[in-house]
Motif scaffolding. Structure first.
Motif: not given
Length: 181
Positions: A153-158, A180, A135, A175-178
């Motif tokens: 990023n606060s999300e740790t997804t790819e 940012s 992320g 991959w978080s589908r957001k």
């Protein structure tokens, strides 16, 4: 009124043939070409049938090289510097001279243990943006391999895509589908 015989794989011209026998005023290009490899003959069909002896030239051997030890995850051309930047999932970034093919810079462990998943240049083509499987996004002076800034990023997804907006904000998708930024 010239034919060129090319080796497609090496992009080398093997032979240049002058089309003697074709009337100069004729604007009719060759309508068909047939190669008899066993006899080394090229047949050219136009308003007349012409035959040419092909030379038995072999293209130069180009050594195969491997640019990365892990799957390549991105490649971008930089028109400002005439360079190509490649990155791989092994967290390695290479900078190549486009004209010579020479590797100019390599920096390893660009994202530590995380895999590099995407690369992009900023709007000025002076900085490189890399996104990773954890992320994170990094902003680089890619000509010397110096990290100018790390963004987490606060999300740790790819991160699968990264871009700089006109407002100089960096936007990521993954991959978080957001989105940012």
């Amino acid at each position: 009124h010239v034919l060129k015989v090319w080796d497609v794989s090496s992009q080398v011209c093997l032979q240049t043939l002058m089309m003697h026998g074709l009337p100069r005023q004729s604007r009719l290009p060759p309508q068909s070409l047939l190669v008899n490899a066993e006899r080394g003959v090229l047949f050219v069909g136009s308003s007349t049938l012409l035959t040419y002896r092909l030379l038995n030239r072999k293209p130069p051997q180009v050594p195969e090289s491997q640019s990365h030890n892990a799957p390549v995850s991105g490649a971008r051309f930089n028109p400002l510097f005439g360079q190509v930047v490649t990155a791989c999932r092994g967290s390695v970034v290479n900078v190549w001279n486009m004209k010579t093919g020479e590797q100019m810079v390599q920096f390893r462990d660009a994202h530590g243990e995380a895999e590099i998943t995407t690369v992009e240049f900023d709007r000025t083509s002076r900085r490189l943006l890399t996104g990773a499987s954890d992320g994170s996004v990094k902003v680089w002076n890619f000509n010397i391999g110096f990290c100018l800034r790390k963004l987490q990023n606060s999300e740790t997804t790819e991160v699968s895509g990264v871009a700089e907006l006109k407002s100089k904000a960096i936007i990521t998708a993954g991959w978080s589908r957001k989105l940012s930024y």
